[in-house]
Design an enzyme around this catalytic site. Structure first.
Site, PDB file in Angstrom:
ATOM      1  N   HIS A 199      47.084  28.071 -64.497  1.00 62.22           N
ATOM      2  CA  HIS A 199      47.891  26.863 -64.646  1.00 62.22           C
ATOM      3  C   HIS A 199      49.145  26.889 -63.788  1.00 62.22           C
ATOM      4  CE1 HIS A 199      45.083  25.809 -67.786  1.00 62.22           C
ATOM      5  NE2 HIS A 199      45.130  27.092 -68.116  1.00 62.22           N
ATOM      6  N   ARG A 257      50.837  41.357 -67.073  1.00 67.63           N
ATOM      7  CA  ARG A 257      49.734  40.402 -67.176  1.00 67.63           C
ATOM      8  C   ARG A 257      50.375  39.034 -67.038  1.00 67.63           C
ATOM      9  NH1 ARG A 257      48.176  36.710 -71.363  1.00 67.63           N
ATOM     10  NH2 ARG A 257      45.942  36.277 -71.374  1.00 67.63           N
ATOM     11  N   ASP A 287      55.496  22.406 -69.634  1.00 69.82           N
ATOM     12  CA  ASP A 287      55.096  23.059 -68.394  1.00 69.82           C
ATOM     13  C   ASP A 287      56.280  23.216 -67.433  1.00 69.82           C
ATOM     14  OD1 ASP A 287      52.597  24.058 -67.291  1.00 69.82           O
ATOM     15  OD2 ASP A 287      52.934  22.633 -65.666  1.00 69.82           O
ATOM     16  N   ARG A 316      40.380  47.722 -69.373  1.00 68.05           N
ATOM     17  CA  ARG A 316      41.298  47.541 -70.502  1.00 68.05           C
ATOM     18  C   ARG A 316      40.497  47.553 -71.801  1.00 68.05           C
ATOM     19  NH1 ARG A 316      44.181  41.924 -70.481  1.00 68.05           N
ATOM     20  NH2 ARG A 316      42.109  41.286 -71.150  1.00 68.05           N
ATOM     21  N   ASN A 330      54.423  30.370 -67.580  1.00 69.94           N
ATOM     22  CA  ASN A 330      53.945  29.053 -67.152  1.00 69.94           C
ATOM     23  C   ASN A 330      54.631  27.923 -67.916  1.00 69.94           C
ATOM     24  OD1 ASN A 330      51.882  27.025 -66.107  1.00 69.94           O
ATOM     25  ND2 ASN A 330      51.416  26.968 -68.304  1.00 69.94           N
ATOM     26  N   ASN A 349      38.859  40.116 -75.398  1.00 68.20           N
ATOM     27  CA  ASN A 349      40.323  40.084 -75.392  1.00 68.20           C
ATOM     28  C   ASN A 349      40.817  39.374 -76.644  1.00 68.20           C
ATOM     29  OD1 ASN A 349      40.213  37.332 -74.935  1.00 68.20           O
ATOM     30  ND2 ASN A 349      41.386  37.370 -73.042  1.00 68.20           N
ATOM     31  N   GLU A 388      45.827  36.201 -65.499  1.00 66.89           N
ATOM     32  CA  GLU A 388      44.793  35.661 -66.380  1.00 66.89           C
ATOM     33  C   GLU A 388      44.266  34.354 -65.808  1.00 66.89           C
ATOM     34  OE1 GLU A 388      43.727  33.568 -70.538  1.00 66.89           O
ATOM     35  OE2 GLU A 388      45.530  33.133 -69.395  1.00 66.89           O
ATOM     36  N   ASP A 391      50.169  35.514 -67.949  1.00 64.87           N
ATOM     37  CA  ASP A 391      49.464  34.602 -68.850  1.00 64.87           C
ATOM     38  C   ASP A 391      49.269  33.243 -68.162  1.00 64.87           C
ATOM     39  OD1 ASP A 391      48.647  33.802 -71.702  1.00 64.87           O
ATOM     40  OD2 ASP A 391      50.242  32.341 -71.273  1.00 64.87           O
ATOM     41  N   ARG A 426      47.333  22.480 -63.068  1.00 65.12           N
ATOM     42  CA  ARG A 426      48.559  23.211 -62.719  1.00 65.12           C
ATOM     43  C   ARG A 426      49.851  22.442 -62.961  1.00 65.12           C
ATOM     44  NH1 ARG A 426      45.387  25.395 -57.539  1.00 65.12           N
ATOM     45  NH2 ARG A 426      44.760  27.440 -58.302  1.00 65.12           N
TER      46      ARG A 426
HETATM   47  C1  AAO Z   1      48.677  26.418 -80.078  1.00 66.38           C
HETATM   48  C2  AAO Z   1      47.741  25.569 -80.907  1.00 66.38           C
HETATM   49  C3  AAO Z   1      47.493  24.245 -80.190  1.00 66.38           C
HETATM   50  C4  AAO Z   1      48.810  23.537 -79.901  1.00 66.38           C
HETATM   51  C5  AAO Z   1      49.688  24.472 -79.093  1.00 66.38           C
HETATM   52  C6  AAO Z   1      51.058  23.899 -78.787  1.00 66.38           C
HETATM   53  O1  AAO Z   1      46.524  26.249 -81.109  1.00 66.38           O
HETATM   54  O2  AAO Z   1      46.675  23.412 -81.026  1.00 66.38           O
HETATM   55  O3  AAO Z   1      48.566  22.355 -79.156  1.00 66.38           O
HETATM   56  O4  AAO Z   1      49.858  25.707 -79.811  1.00 66.38           O
HETATM   57  O5  AAO Z   1      51.734  23.646 -79.976  1.00 66.38           O
HETATM   58  C7  AAO Z   1      47.373  30.699 -77.311  1.00 66.38           C
HETATM   59  C8  AAO Z   1      46.318  30.053 -78.194  1.00 66.38           C
HETATM   60  C9  AAO Z   1      46.486  28.549 -78.283  1.00 66.38           C
HETATM   61  C10 AAO Z   1      47.911  28.215 -78.693  1.00 66.38           C
HETATM   62  C11 AAO Z   1      48.809  28.780 -77.615  1.00 66.38           C
HETATM   63  C12 AAO Z   1      50.294  28.476 -77.834  1.00 66.38           C
HETATM   64  O6  AAO Z   1      45.027  30.349 -77.686  1.00 66.38           O
HETATM   65  O7  AAO Z   1      45.588  28.058 -79.275  1.00 66.38           O
HETATM   66  O8  AAO Z   1      48.069  26.806 -78.822  1.00 66.38           O
HETATM   67  O9  AAO Z   1      48.665  30.228 -77.611  1.00 66.38           O
HETATM   68  O10 AAO Z   1      50.694  28.911 -79.072  1.00 66.38           O
HETATM   69  C13 AAO Z   1      42.772  28.098 -71.435  1.00 66.38           C
HETATM   70  C14 AAO Z   1      43.747  28.707 -70.437  1.00 66.38           C
HETATM   71  C15 AAO Z   1      44.057  30.158 -70.713  1.00 66.38           C
HETATM   72  C16 AAO Z   1      44.424  30.395 -72.184  1.00 66.38           C
HETATM   73  C17 AAO Z   1      43.256  29.894 -73.010  1.00 66.38           C
HETATM   74  C18 AAO Z   1      43.476  30.077 -74.507  1.00 66.38           C
HETATM   75  O11 AAO Z   1      43.243  28.548 -69.110  1.00 66.38           O
HETATM   76  O12 AAO Z   1      45.160  30.509 -69.894  1.00 66.38           O
HETATM   77  O13 AAO Z   1      43.079  28.498 -72.759  1.00 66.38           O
HETATM   78  N1  AAO Z   1      44.748  31.800 -72.460  1.00 66.38           N
HETATM   79  C19 AAO Z   1      46.171  32.245 -72.480  1.00 66.38           C
HETATM   80  C20 AAO Z   1      46.428  33.225 -73.609  1.00 66.38           C
HETATM   81  C21 AAO Z   1      46.354  32.503 -74.935  1.00 66.38           C
HETATM   82  C22 AAO Z   1      47.461  31.471 -75.018  1.00 66.38           C
HETATM   83  C23 AAO Z   1      47.786  30.834 -73.731  1.00 66.38           C
HETATM   84  C24 AAO Z   1      47.150  31.172 -72.551  1.00 66.38           C
HETATM   85  C25 AAO Z   1      48.934  29.917 -73.680  1.00 66.38           C
HETATM   86  O14 AAO Z   1      45.572  34.303 -73.510  1.00 66.38           O
HETATM   87  O15 AAO Z   1      46.430  33.385 -76.024  1.00 66.38           O
HETATM   88  O16 AAO Z   1      47.078  30.414 -75.940  1.00 66.38           O
HETATM   89  O17 AAO Z   1      50.084  30.742 -73.475  1.00 66.38           O
HETATM   90  C26 AAO Z   1      37.922  26.409 -70.324  1.00 66.38           C
HETATM   91  C27 AAO Z   1      38.836  26.724 -69.178  1.00 66.38           C
HETATM   92  C28 AAO Z   1      39.822  27.813 -69.528  1.00 66.38           C
HETATM   93  C29 AAO Z   1      40.551  27.466 -70.817  1.00 66.38           C
HETATM   94  C30 AAO Z   1      39.487  27.269 -71.922  1.00 66.38           C
HETATM   95  C31 AAO Z   1      40.097  26.983 -73.286  1.00 66.38           C
HETATM   96  O18 AAO Z   1      37.025  27.500 -70.549  1.00 66.38           O
HETATM   97  O19 AAO Z   1      38.062  27.183 -68.084  1.00 66.38           O
HETATM   98  O20 AAO Z   1      40.766  27.936 -68.472  1.00 66.38           O
HETATM   99  O21 AAO Z   1      41.434  28.516 -71.150  1.00 66.38           O
HETATM  100  O22 AAO Z   1      38.651  26.205 -71.522  1.00 66.38           O
HETATM  101  O23 AAO Z   1      40.721  25.746 -73.253  1.00 66.38           O
HETATM  102  C32 AAO Z   1      32.936  27.622 -71.410  1.00 66.38           C
HETATM  103  C33 AAO Z   1      33.424  27.435 -69.969  1.00 66.38           C
HETATM  104  C34 AAO Z   1      34.847  27.930 -69.837  1.00 66.38           C
HETATM  105  C35 AAO Z   1      35.669  27.126 -70.770  1.00 66.38           C
HETATM  106  C36 AAO Z   1      35.156  27.442 -72.157  1.00 66.38           C
HETATM  107  C37 AAO Z   1      35.929  26.814 -73.248  1.00 66.38           C
HETATM  108  O24 AAO Z   1      32.864  29.027 -71.730  1.00 66.38           O
HETATM  109  O25 AAO Z   1      32.574  28.184 -69.118  1.00 66.38           O
HETATM  110  O26 AAO Z   1      35.317  27.784 -68.528  1.00 66.38           O
HETATM  111  O27 AAO Z   1      33.804  27.007 -72.278  1.00 66.38           O
HETATM  112  O28 AAO Z   1      35.815  25.414 -73.154  1.00 66.38           O
END
Ligand code: AAO
Length: 512
Positions: A216, A210, A182, A352, A115, A313, A248, A212, A173
């Site tokens: 988005h 998978r 992006d 998984r 992405n 996870n 994901e 990732d 997105r």
């Molecule tokens: C890092 C630093 C950041 C910096 C960035 C760039 O931490 O501060 O800005 O680098 O320099 C992982 C880490 C991130 C890291 C990133 C890149 O988790 O911390 O950032 O690597 O190094 C969203 C996405 C989902 C993503 C998830 C973490 O939709 O795709 O965030 N997961 C994947 C991977 C993950 C990875 C990435 C994607 C990026 O598995 O390891 O990030 O490649 C809501 C939304 C979700 C959203 C969450 C969190 O969820 O619905 O879509 O996930 O927020 O933002 C309730 C709600 C629920 C909500 C949740 C949290 O439960 O029901 O919907 O609250 O608010």
């Protein structure tokens, strides 16, 4: 002729939803942050012999090196190029792993970060895992190559360029997820570079991906990339096999982007599964295990044959992503084993298992400020090997949940009962529940605060069975508790609520 056409149609429909595991295998394990050399050994010495279907690996492509904080795990979600060198190993080690795992019937699933590239504040230079030059400021990733016009910034309509509101699908997105540059996936050039990367992995022998951050990406853009992918390598897979795809998409409800919008491309991660199961097993919000009687679609989950399920996870075991405090992890081993066993015994979804490393947690105002800590590593940042202790557990702070007897034996249970329907459900209206899988296996849980003593119809052939939770069958003897099934299929079960593992599982391959 009609039958043939139907078979062809079913075959095609199954395609990208089929996990491509070796016949009779039913679960994969995420060996989070493991080195390729250790995965190859684990396939040969453990995963193959115990019937694991595959391994989800950490992203294999070149990523940025982050030193503040020091080498966080999440640096691997910031691509610099599609060269195959990371802390897990180089291209030769990657190929060696895929070959050796495939040769013992354990397939490899790649975490594909397509992405975005690194964060916009990533600077410029060669601080990347293969030493490729990049400049995040000018969006120059010359080792791909991508340049400024390959990114979405013009398309994003928020003032910050960031996703500000998850209720706006265009933002989600077209804008940056946590500052990550992006990619413009509507461009054929970008699609082609990604497909070239994935096709190289397919040629090496991987079984699927998978995707990732699929939420988005526009489903149509993903489809255009997938349409460019080859069939799997015929050295290990039947001709015409499509790569397994699981996307994901975090969909707990309440946002306009729904998992179902991605079904056309492949399976989707069902995040409600672990969030709800954790709530039930913790007995929060008045939930009881007896309510699990209609677990699956009955709980509002996506269709079983579209879902990829898991208890925790790599994100939500440390407070990233979604699921919240209810998520069970290895930090709560007693409840965690019950949750994983329930998942593996239940027919819903493709499963998984998580395999983690330990880190020092530090909660401040309810948040773990050490949620960034990377894998066990040496002072130069290199990842430590997974060592194996005499008792078969792992050393060097690798948790290896997949090697816990209760979890490993339930992976075997799932293989043994594969294809059998859920049968003979019983519950006490509270937190004592039991169910069978046809005439192949039976499991019973006591998550109440009192003793369980119950005669139940198991559906199993008469005989003495070895409980695979308290022990297992070894040769002709049993290292755990025994269960006697009478000629009419009924057996007496007793479980002390104080037991280390308050559940019992038996199956026909553990009959004495
Ligand atoms: C890092 C630093 C950041 C910096 C960035 C760039 O931490 O501060 O800005 O680098 O320099 C992982 C880490 C991130 C890291 C990133 C890149 O988790 O911390 O950032 O690597 O190094 C969203 C996405 C989902 C993503 C998830 C973490 O939709 O795709 O965030 N997961 C994947 C991977 C993950 C990875 C990435 C994607 C990026 O598995 O390891 O990030 O490649 C809501 C939304 C979700 C959203 C969450 C969190 O969820 O619905 O879509 O996930 O927020 O933002 C309730 C709600 C629920 C909500 C949740 C949290 O439960 O029901 O919907 O609250 O608010």
């Amino acid at each position: 002729m009609k039958v043939l056409l139907l078979l062809v149609a079913v075959g095609l429909c199954w395609a990208q939803y089929n996990p491509n595991v070796k016949s009779g295998r039913t679960a994969i394990v995420h060996l989070f942050e493991w080195r390729w050399a250790d995965i190859a050994l684990e396939c040969e010495r453990y995963l193959g012999p115990y019937g694991f279907g595959g391994v989800q690996i950490s992203p294999p492509n070149e990523n940025i090196i982050v030193t503040n904080p020091w080498r966080p795990w999440w640096e691997r979600y910031q691509p610099i190029s599609y060269k195959l060198c990371t802390r897990s190993g180089n291209e030769n080690q990657f190929k060696d792993m895929v070959t050796r795992c495939n040769n013992v019937g354990v397939h490899i699933y790649v975490d594909a970060v397509i992405n975005h590239m690194c964060g916009s504040g990533g600077g410029s230079g060669t601080h990347s895992t293969c030493g490729s030059y990049f400049n995040a400021g000018t969006k120059d990733f010359s080792a791909v190559p991508y340049s400024a016009s390959d990114f979405n910034d013009g398309k994003c309509k928020t003032a910050s360029g960031e996703i500000e509101n998850y209720n706006d699908i265009n933002q989600v997105r077209d804008c940056r997820l946590v500052g990550l540059l992006d990619l413009a996936l509507e461009k054929d050039y970008v699609r082609s570079k990604i497909a070239e990367y994935m096709n190289r992995l397919i040629d090496i022998g991987v079984a699927g991906f998978r995707l990732d951050a699929a939420k988005h990406m526009w489903p149509g853009d993903i489809k255009a990339i997938l349409d460019k992918l080859k069939n799997l390598n015929t050295q290990w897979f039947p001709a015409g096999t499509r790569p397994f795809i699981y996307q994901e998409v975090i969909d707990l409800g309440g946002e306009p982007i729904q998992g179902s919008q991605y079904f056309g491309n492949g399976r989707v991660t069902e995040f409600k599964y672990g969030a709800k199961l954790g709530t039930v097993i913790r007995k929060w919000n008045g939930e009881k295990m007896s309510y699990l009687k209609n677990w699956g679609e009955g709980w509002g989950f996506m269709p079983s044959d579209r879902s990829l399920v898991f208890v925790d996870n790599h994100d939500n075991q440390r407070g990233h992503g979604a699921g919240g405090a209810s998520i069970l992890t290895f930090w709560d081993p007693r409840l965690y084993k019950m949750a994983v066993a329930f998942m593996l015994a239940h027919p819903y979804g493709f499963t998984r298992i998580m395999s983690s490393y330990r880190w020092t947690r530090n909660f401040q105002n309810g948040k773990d400020v050490n949620d960034w800590i990377g894998p066990p590593s040496n002072s130069d940042g290199s990842t430590k090997a997974v060592t194996i202790n005499a008792d078969s557990t792992c050393g060097n702070d690798w948790v290896c949940e997949h090697r816990w007897r209760q979890i490993r034996n339930m992976v075997i249970f799932r293989n043994v009962v594969n294809g059998q329907p859920l049968s003979n459900w019983w519950d006490n209206g509270n937190n004592q529940v039991a169910f069978g899988r046809g005439n192949r296996g039976f499991i019973i849980f006591n998550n109440d605060d009192w003793y369980l003593n119950q005669n139940l119809q198991t559906g199993l052939p008469a005989g003495t069975y070895c409980d695979v939770i308290s022990g297992q069958k070894e040769g002709s003897s049993c290292t755990g508790n025994q269960v006697h099934v009478a000629a009419n299929g009924i057996a007496n079960f007793q479980i002390n609520n104080q037991a280390e593992d308050p559940f019992i599982a038996i199956h026909v391959d553990a009959k004495l």
